[in-house]
Design a protein around this motif. Structure first.
Motif, PDB file in Angstrom:
ATOM      1  N   ALA A 223      -2.124   8.050   3.518  1.00 29.62           N
ATOM      2  CA  ALA A 223      -2.617   7.265   2.301  1.00 29.62           C
ATOM      3  C   ALA A 223      -1.671   5.978   2.425  1.00 29.62           C
ATOM      4  CB  ALA A 223      -2.393   7.683   1.497  1.00 29.62           C
ATOM      5  N   ARG A 224      -0.839   5.696   2.932  1.00 26.67           N
ATOM      6  CA  ARG A 224      -0.081   4.574   2.499  1.00 26.67           C
ATOM      7  C   ARG A 224       1.174   4.983   3.547  1.00 26.67           C
ATOM      8  NH1 ARG A 224      -0.693  -0.471   0.512  1.00 26.67           N
ATOM      9  NH2 ARG A 224      -1.722   0.266  -1.067  1.00 26.67           N
ATOM     10  N   PRO A 225       1.667   4.465   5.065  1.00 27.16           N
ATOM     11  CA  PRO A 225       2.989   4.616   5.265  1.00 27.16           C
ATOM     12  C   PRO A 225       3.470   3.093   5.010  1.00 27.16           C
ATOM     13  CG  PRO A 225       0.632   4.221   7.304  1.00 27.16           C
ATOM     14  CD  PRO A 225       0.055   4.166   5.549  1.00 27.16           C
ATOM     15  N   THR A 226       4.664   4.257   4.979  1.00 27.59           N
ATOM     16  CA  THR A 226       5.658   3.127   4.030  1.00 27.59           C
ATOM     17  C   THR A 226       7.314   3.288   4.929  1.00 27.59           C
ATOM     18  OG1 THR A 226       4.802   3.878   1.492  1.00 27.59           O
ATOM     19  CG2 THR A 226       7.353   2.920   1.754  1.00 27.59           C
ATOM     20  N   THR A 227       8.110   2.416   4.734  1.00 27.60           N
ATOM     21  CA  THR A 227       9.391   2.243   5.413  1.00 27.60           C
ATOM     22  C   THR A 227      10.194   1.964   3.990  1.00 27.60           C
ATOM     23  OG1 THR A 227       8.754   0.980   7.401  1.00 27.60           O
ATOM     24  CG2 THR A 227      11.090   1.111   7.362  1.00 27.60           C
ATOM     25  N   MET A 228      11.662   2.880   4.193  1.00 24.29           N
ATOM     26  CA  MET A 228      12.684   2.689   3.140  1.00 24.29           C
ATOM     27  C   MET A 228      13.843   2.390   3.461  1.00 24.29           C
ATOM     28  SD  MET A 228      11.044   5.104   0.713  1.00 24.29           S
ATOM     29  CE  MET A 228       9.713   6.076   1.965  1.00 24.29           C
ATOM     30  N   VAL A 229      13.984   1.830   3.727  1.00 24.38           N
ATOM     31  CA  VAL A 229      15.912   1.502   3.903  1.00 24.38           C
ATOM     32  C   VAL A 229      16.856   0.377   3.158  1.00 24.38           C
ATOM     33  CG1 VAL A 229      14.945   1.231   6.742  1.00 24.38           C
ATOM     34  CG2 VAL A 229      15.274  -1.075   5.175  1.00 24.38           C
ATOM     35  N   PRO A 230      18.411   0.928   3.802  1.00 20.18           N
ATOM     36  CA  PRO A 230      19.267  -0.497   2.690  1.00 20.18           C
ATOM     37  C   PRO A 230      18.981  -1.489   2.890  1.00 20.18           C
ATOM     38  CG  PRO A 230      20.602   1.696   3.796  1.00 20.18           C
ATOM     39  CD  PRO A 230      18.914   2.065   4.971  1.00 20.18           C
ATOM     40  N   GLY A 231      19.023  -2.394   2.742  1.00 17.08           N
ATOM     41  CA  GLY A 231      18.875  -3.839   2.578  1.00 17.08           C
ATOM     42  C   GLY A 231      20.345  -4.409   2.794  1.00 17.08           C
ATOM     43  N   GLY A 232      21.235  -3.348   2.619  1.00 19.74           N
ATOM     44  CA  GLY A 232      23.001  -3.990   3.065  1.00 19.74           C
ATOM     45  C   GLY A 232      23.254  -3.376   2.102  1.00 19.74           C
ATOM     46  N   PRO A 233      25.170  -3.035   1.566  1.00 19.06           N
ATOM     47  CA  PRO A 233      25.660  -2.548   0.273  1.00 19.06           C
ATOM     48  C   PRO A 233      25.027  -3.525  -0.969  1.00 19.06           C
ATOM     49  CG  PRO A 233      27.019  -3.894   2.434  1.00 19.06           C
ATOM     50  CD  PRO A 233      25.959  -4.352   2.434  1.00 19.06           C
ATOM     51  N   GLY A 234      24.227  -2.366  -1.889  1.00 14.09           N
ATOM     52  CA  GLY A 234      24.103  -3.220  -3.094  1.00 14.09           C
ATOM     53  C   GLY A 234      22.266  -2.971  -3.267  1.00 14.09           C
ATOM     54  N   LEU A 235      21.729  -3.335  -2.031  1.00 15.82           N
ATOM     55  CA  LEU A 235      20.399  -3.350  -1.938  1.00 15.82           C
ATOM     56  C   LEU A 235      19.830  -2.413  -1.388  1.00 15.82           C
ATOM     57  CD1 LEU A 235      21.224  -6.926  -0.826  1.00 15.82           C
ATOM     58  CD2 LEU A 235      21.367  -6.555  -3.334  1.00 15.82           C
ATOM     59  N   ARG A 236      18.166  -2.082  -1.367  1.00  9.70           N
ATOM     60  CA  ARG A 236      17.352  -2.089  -0.950  1.00  9.70           C
ATOM     61  C   ARG A 236      15.927  -2.232  -0.207  1.00  9.70           C
ATOM     62  NH1 ARG A 236      18.624   3.360   0.789  1.00  9.70           N
ATOM     63  NH2 ARG A 236      16.231   3.344   1.050  1.00  9.70           N
ATOM     64  N   ARG A 237      15.177  -1.689   1.030  1.00 10.20           N
ATOM     65  CA  ARG A 237      14.304  -3.106   0.995  1.00 10.20           C
ATOM     66  C   ARG A 237      12.365  -1.294   1.109  1.00 10.20           C
ATOM     67  NH1 ARG A 237      13.744  -6.136   5.863  1.00 10.20           N
ATOM     68  NH2 ARG A 237      14.058  -7.852   4.381  1.00 10.20           N
ATOM     69  N   TRP A 238      11.752  -1.982   0.741  1.00 11.25           N
ATOM     70  CA  TRP A 238      10.683  -1.083   1.275  1.00 11.25           C
ATOM     71  C   TRP A 238       9.592  -1.864   1.559  1.00 11.25           C
ATOM     72  CZ3 TRP A 238      13.229   0.689  -3.179  1.00 11.25           C
ATOM     73  CH2 TRP A 238      13.774   1.866  -3.385  1.00 11.25           C
ATOM     74  N   GLU A 239       9.159  -1.157   2.544  1.00  9.61           N
ATOM     75  CA  GLU A 239       8.093  -1.716   3.130  1.00  9.61           C
ATOM     76  C   GLU A 239       6.515  -0.990   3.645  1.00  9.61           C
ATOM     77  OE1 GLU A 239       9.498  -2.961   7.665  1.00  9.61           O
ATOM     78  OE2 GLU A 239      11.003  -3.591   6.112  1.00  9.61           O
ATOM     79  N   PHE A 240       5.193  -1.589   3.005  1.00 10.88           N
ATOM     80  CA  PHE A 240       4.442  -1.286   2.633  1.00 10.88           C
ATOM     81  C   PHE A 240       3.025  -1.508   3.470  1.00 10.88           C
ATOM     82  CE2 PHE A 240       6.405  -0.978  -1.440  1.00 10.88           C
ATOM     83  CZ  PHE A 240       6.456   0.532  -1.144  1.00 10.88           C
ATOM     84  N   MET A 241       2.339  -0.692   4.224  1.00 12.39           N
ATOM     85  CA  MET A 241       1.240  -0.929   5.570  1.00 12.39           C
ATOM     86  C   MET A 241       0.227  -1.649   4.775  1.00 12.39           C
ATOM     87  SD  MET A 241      -0.704   0.154   8.846  1.00 12.39           S
ATOM     88  CE  MET A 241      -1.780   0.991   8.100  1.00 12.39           C
ATOM     89  N   ARG A 242      -0.500  -2.647   4.539  1.00 17.31           N
ATOM     90  CA  ARG A 242      -1.320  -2.736   4.236  1.00 17.31           C
ATOM     91  C   ARG A 242      -3.249  -2.147   4.816  1.00 17.31           C
ATOM     92  NH1 ARG A 242      -6.505  -6.454   4.578  1.00 17.31           N
ATOM     93  NH2 ARG A 242      -4.935  -6.980   7.273  1.00 17.31           N
TER      94      ARG A 242
END
Length: 538
Positions: free
Chosen positions: A223-242
């Protein structure tokens, strides 16, 4: 304006790859100028991962301790299906061959700021930001690079009318996916077929906010391939496929961004740092070297991010080039040493791109039935594990069956903690960078004849013994292997000694120390070096 001074190397592009190469060459004493179209460093996050091998390169630049302060060790990399059942688990926190975990997470603007300070601290490195390359031609003894200056007016880059022309013995294009340098040499990309649009979001959770998310995860939800990772100390990243029915414009609207993030985070619990849609591609240049012009980084290759190897591969390019330019600019070797650059780097990067594509094809499934078949195969254990990270398969490595080289040639060499009669350090800090012979339970020089010593001197090499027996340790000659990693590596591969290149890859190995002179002679002949022209070590 034309500068009549002939630089050793001119670098076009001042991202992490151009920064790293300028540092590696500047620290070796060469006159380097690096040019970038943008007047200042890009302030927003992009890459977030580097691996253990790149950490060794940062230590070689003498910024290892600084990088540790802005990064964090990686943890397990997990892939989940739509129901959060684990499909794949890769332990990036495990001990690597390089003495430490497999990988680290960081914030790219913080890393670039470190590299920028280091490059600008070197008196023989000229960093010229706000200069766009517009012309490049190769002359018999140098390259001529034409540039124009520009300034930012809001979001617009406007030329000032000021131009300059510089000359350099070599030019490196580290100027990104739309590389002017690559296009100027008419070098084409091969498209390996992967292309997907992903929305990348970086945010900073508010103080005290704890997010209920995997540390490093791929949610393989059709329904929505998604990536979740740290973006370095104190940060977060999400990536969502169009998804096919969505437009890029709609995906980038702030309300859509927060809608996608809503299962994990809200505007009340975090601050949005940036968001943008990126097209993940799989491209590789057919040739990375044309005369006095060389490509590195995204100018030579682009890959999906699922292995976290985009920036890492570019820094490997810089690391590979640094010691080649060192031999050439010292007058020790001819520029034929650059001929092995493409045969070495292209197959390794191609293997990394292929693995990244394969991972992406698993993640990017948006069809429910196809996803169900994938889940069934993974949950039943019917999918082979990922292959090991590729080494070198061609170029300056010894595959001669007369030696014990086939088992070790092209592998990244082992690295660990050592002591030199009680003084503890990393091996890479204990022995200056360059070509090394490392022998088990012996000092290699005792087993070199006059020809072998001449070969070692010709490449500016050093020889070191390594042992787990404290009684065999000899100050500055035979180091104590604290963890036993060296002995384990040598025993596993059936070698008594290895010859290691300055970029830490193994040229070859021998089963007996008596074979060392012949192996060194082979290396010297491959480098087109005169064994009678020894290098004076610093």
């Amino acid at each position: 304006m034309t500068d009549q001074t002939i630089l050793d190397v001119a670098i076009v592009g001042y991202g992490p790859v151009g920064q790293s190469l300028s540092i590696l060459l500047g620290e070796r004493g060469y006159n380097v100028a690096v040019f970038d179209r943008w007047p200042s460093l890009y302030p927003l996050p992009r890459a977030v991962f580097h691996d253990h091998e790149i950490r060794r390169v940062f230590h070689a630049m003498d910024i290892g301790a600084d990088v540790e302060r802005i990064s964090q060790p990686s943890s397990k990399y997990q892939w989940f299906n739509a129901d959060w059942k684990t499909l794949v688990e890769i332990d990036w926190s495990a001990e690597s061959i390089s003495d430490g975990p497999v990988g680290y997470l960081f914030n790219q603007p913080s890393l670039e700021a470190l590299l920028d300070r280091k490059a600008k601290s070197l008196p023989n490195v000229s960093v010229q930001q706000g200069w766009e390359a517009t012309g490049l031609r190769q002359l018999p003894d140098c390259c001529e690079l034409t540039l124009r200056r520009g300034v930012m007016n809001g979001a617009s880059w406007d030329p000032t009318g000021e131009t300059q022309t510089v000359r350099a013995r070599y030019v490196v294009g580290a100027d990104g996916a739309n590389s002017f340098v690559r296009k100027s040499q008419n070098i084409e990309f091969d498209d390996l077929g992967f292309q997907e649009d992903w929305l990348v979001i970086d945010l900073k959770p508010n103080d005290g906010v704890k997010l209920d998310v995997p540390d490093i995860g791929q949610w393989c939800n059709p329904a929505r391939p998604t990536t979740m990772v740290p973006g370095g100390p104190g940060l977060r990243r999400w990536e969502f496929m169009r998804l096919p029915h969505e437009s890029i414009e709609d995906l980038q609207k702030p309300e859509k961004v927060w809608e996608l993030l809503s299962p994990w985070v809200t505007p009340e619990s975090a601050t949005l740092v940036r968001h943008a849609v990126y097209k993940f591609r799989s491209l590789i240049a057919r040739n990375w070297h044309s005369g006095r012009v060389v490509l590195a980084g995204d100018a030579a290759h682009q890959m999906p991010p699922f292995m976290g190897q985009g920036m890492c591969s570019g820094i490997r390019d810089a690391w590979n080039l640094a010691w080649r330019f060192d031999l050439i600019l010292k007058g020790v070797s001819s520029d034929r040493v650059l001929d092995d650059y493409t045969p070495e780097r292209r197959p390794q990067v191609r293997a990394v791109i292929d693995a990244s594509i394969a991972m992406g094809q698993v993640v990017c499934i948006s069809d429910k039935e196809e996803a169900a078949r994938r889940d069934e195969a993974y949950l039943a254990g019917n999918v082979p594990p990922l292959p090991p990270f590729p080494g070198l398969t061609d170029g300056l490595i010894c595959k001669d069956p007369a030696f014990a080289s086939e088992s070790v040639a092209g592998l990244l060499s082992v690295h660990g903690q050592v002591t030199n009669l009680g003084e503890a350090s990393r091996y890479d800090d204990a022995v200056p960078n360059g070509f090394h012979i490392i022998a088990l339970d012996a000092h290699p020089n005792r087993h070199l004849d006059a020809q072998g010593k001449a070969a070692l001197a010709a490449i500016g090499g050093r020889s070191t013994g390594i042992t787990t027996d404290a009684d065999k340790a000899v100050k500055d000659r035979v180091l104590l292997d604290v963890s036993g990693k060296y002995k384990q590596f040598f025993d596993e591969h059936g070698v008594k000694a290895i010859v290691v290149r300055p970029d830490y890859y193994i040229f070859g190995g021998v089963q007996t120390l008596e074979e060392l002179p012949a192996l060194l002679s082979d290396l010297v002949s491959r480098l087109s070096i005169d064994e009678n022209a020894a290098v004076v070590l610093p």
